[in-house]
Motif scaffolding. Sequence first.
Motif, short mmCIF file in Angstrom:
data_model
loop_
_atom_site.label_atom_id
_atom_site.label_comp_id
_atom_site.label_asym_id
_atom_site.label_seq_id
_atom_site.Cartn_x
_atom_site.Cartn_y
_atom_site.Cartn_z
N LYS A 62 0.82 -1.21 0.00
CA LYS A 62 0.00 0.00 0.00
C LYS A 62 0.86 1.27 0.00
CE LYS A 62 -3.88 2.21 2.41
NZ LYS A 62 -4.68 2.32 1.17
N GLY A 63 0.59 2.13 -0.98
CA GLY A 63 1.24 3.43 -1.05
C GLY A 63 2.66 3.42 -1.58
N GLU A 64 3.20 2.26 -1.90
CA GLU A 64 4.60 2.20 -2.33
C GLU A 64 4.82 2.73 -3.75
OE1 GLU A 64 5.82 -1.71 0.38
OE2 GLU A 64 6.14 -1.72 -1.79
N ARG A 65 3.85 2.52 -4.64
CA ARG A 65 4.03 2.94 -6.03
C ARG A 65 2.80 3.71 -6.52
NH1 ARG A 65 8.04 0.84 -9.25
NH2 ARG A 65 7.50 2.69 -10.48
N SER A 66 2.53 4.82 -5.86
CA SER A 66 1.40 5.64 -6.30
C SER A 66 1.62 6.19 -7.70
CB SER A 66 1.17 6.79 -5.32
OG SER A 66 2.35 7.58 -5.18
N ASP A 67 2.89 6.23 -8.14
CA ASP A 67 3.17 6.70 -9.49
C ASP A 67 2.66 5.74 -10.56
OD1 ASP A 67 5.33 4.99 -8.38
OD2 ASP A 67 6.17 5.19 -10.41
N LEU A 68 2.36 4.49 -10.16
CA LEU A 68 1.86 3.50 -11.11
C LEU A 68 0.34 3.39 -11.09
CD1 LEU A 68 4.47 0.63 -10.63
CD2 LEU A 68 4.27 2.19 -12.58
N ALA A 69 -0.31 4.13 -10.23
CA ALA A 69 -1.77 4.07 -10.16
C ALA A 69 -2.37 4.43 -11.51
CB ALA A 69 -2.29 5.02 -9.08
N GLY A 70 -3.28 3.59 -11.98
CA GLY A 70 -3.94 3.82 -13.25
C GLY A 70 -3.14 3.42 -14.46
N LYS A 71 -1.95 2.86 -14.27
CA LYS A 71 -1.09 2.52 -15.39
C LYS A 71 -1.01 1.01 -15.67
CE LYS A 71 1.80 6.64 -14.89
NZ LYS A 71 3.17 7.17 -14.66
N ALA A 72 -1.64 0.21 -14.83
CA ALA A 72 -1.59 -1.24 -15.02
C ALA A 72 -2.69 -1.67 -15.99
CB ALA A 72 -1.75 -1.96 -13.69
N ASP A 73 -2.30 -2.42 -17.02
CA ASP A 73 -3.26 -2.93 -17.99
C ASP A 73 -4.15 -4.01 -17.36
OD1 ASP A 73 -1.97 -1.32 -19.82
OD2 ASP A 73 -2.09 -2.83 -21.41
N SER A 74 -5.40 -4.04 -17.75
CA SER A 74 -6.29 -5.13 -17.36
C SER A 74 -6.17 -6.25 -18.37
CB SER A 74 -7.75 -4.65 -17.31
OG SER A 74 -7.95 -3.77 -16.23
N PRO A 75 -6.03 -7.49 -17.91
CA PRO A 75 -5.89 -8.62 -18.84
C PRO A 75 -7.21 -8.93 -19.55
CG PRO A 75 -5.86 -9.37 -16.56
CD PRO A 75 -5.85 -7.89 -16.51
N ASP A 76 -7.13 -9.78 -20.58
CA ASP A 76 -8.27 -10.02 -21.46
C ASP A 76 -9.30 -11.00 -20.93
OD1 ASP A 76 -7.57 -8.40 -23.84
OD2 ASP A 76 -5.80 -9.68 -23.87
N VAL A 77 -8.85 -12.11 -20.33
CA VAL A 77 -9.78 -13.15 -19.84
C VAL A 77 -9.41 -13.50 -18.41
CG1 VAL A 77 -10.74 -15.45 -20.20
CG2 VAL A 77 -9.98 -14.10 -22.17
N LEU A 78 -10.36 -13.31 -17.49
CA LEU A 78 -10.13 -13.65 -16.09
C LEU A 78 -10.67 -15.04 -15.80
CD1 LEU A 78 -11.08 -10.32 -14.26
CD2 LEU A 78 -8.94 -10.97 -15.39
N MET A 79 -9.89 -15.82 -15.02
CA MET A 79 -10.29 -17.16 -14.61
C MET A 79 -10.25 -17.24 -13.09
SD MET A 79 -8.25 -19.34 -17.54
CE MET A 79 -6.83 -18.23 -17.55
N GLN A 80 -10.90 -18.24 -12.54
CA GLN A 80 -11.00 -18.35 -11.09
C GLN A 80 -9.63 -18.29 -10.42
OE1 GLN A 80 -14.05 -21.77 -10.60
NE2 GLN A 80 -13.99 -20.68 -8.66
N ALA A 81 -9.59 -17.57 -9.31
CA ALA A 81 -8.35 -17.42 -8.55
C ALA A 81 -7.79 -18.78 -8.15
CB ALA A 81 -8.61 -16.58 -7.30
#
Length: 454
Positions: free
Chosen positions: A325-344
Amino acid sequence: MRLAGLAMSALFVTTAALAQQADQPVLKGPAAFGDWRADRPGVRRLIKPEDLPKPYVTKSASNSAGVIDMPADAKPHLPPGFSAELIASGIDNPRVVRIAPNGDLFVADSKANQVRVYRLAKGSAKAAEKSIFAGGLNRPYGIAFYPPGKDPQWVYVANSDSIVRFAYGNGDLKASGEPQTIVADIPSTHHWTRDIAFSPDGKTLYLSVGSGSNVAEDMGKRPRGGLDAWVKAKPLGASWGSEAGRAEVRAFDPDGKNGRTVATGLRNCSGMTVQPATGALWCVVNERDGLGDNVPAEYATSVREGAFYGWPWYYIGDNEDPRHKGERSDLAGKADSPDVLMQAHSAPLNIAFYDGKDLPADTGFPQAYRGDAFVALHGSWNRGNRTGYKVVRLLFKDGKPTGEYEDFMTGFVVSNGEVWGRPVGVAAAGDGSLIVSEDGNGTIWRVTYGGDRS
């Protein structure tokens, strides 16, 4: 041999009772977070980023499966019209399966440190010839033929710590010479499964390198020289310290030179392939543990040049891992969402597209399957109720993923505490069959379709 009472010629055919009902809805949201008891061919799921629960809604479980001998009456479950026939059994650790241009099956037997070859009789699962192509390797996993096409000159093999290649001519059952090291000094601890693939034009060799930990516990909060300098000098989301050069996809020229980073933040891309319809590189990724039964989702995604997929600071887009938490606020909003989600915690290990463009309309799988992808799910341990342990089908439309995935090959789980199969490798053969390996009982299967095509 660990198969209990199994005749080598046994042919497993599922019954229509396992089919998905025509009016069965797609499981969405919390309804998609079931366990192995709900698995059966035809069950479809659609998981979206907004469906994921908050971290720590459930406790983090340690629930590894006990692997037993395959019961004599066990049957891999498949949709109606499909059947699975045994190719081989009792293999130490069959992992990735790749199909040579002449149809031979190349299988990474990782714990045995060797690559096996199986040449099947035409239209059969019977191995007319088999051989050890190469031994003395170091936990081999990924296999690729170069140049891509009908007349490769080399077989590339990804060890846990290097990429080597062997001179190859179509039909070779044994390597004719010593391995030539192409890429050396790959970090090899913890996640050791290194997959490789070539771009369609053969100019680029891709390599996946998994993380050295669950969530970079020992990486340190700041790189040497400070974060600002690091951000300016390195790719977006690049990790440092003990995780430097990990959790990413790299690229090289075919001779191993001109190494570069393609994408970062992929915790463990343990399976890669190129989509025939688009030429895009795809990964299946094992996400992190310790946040609860249903978070974060595992995923399959096209790998976009320069993209950051979150690890270790974020997951599935802009969800911040509370342990960072709070370590990389510079990356907020920059992570791509993957195409297909599967069960954890399903543990996807390999992916293969079912192209079928060169197959006659009356052979291979039905037309509806062509252009889709198959993913082998090795199975959960960090989840209260077991999930995974199956092969699923990712649905595509006009070359793009719909986000839905469907159970295709199930039946490997005996109870909530025992399994007999753990799918690993999946490959589409030139004759239209699907080849599946599993390392619970060390078996390889050939899946074919013989149902009604009307």
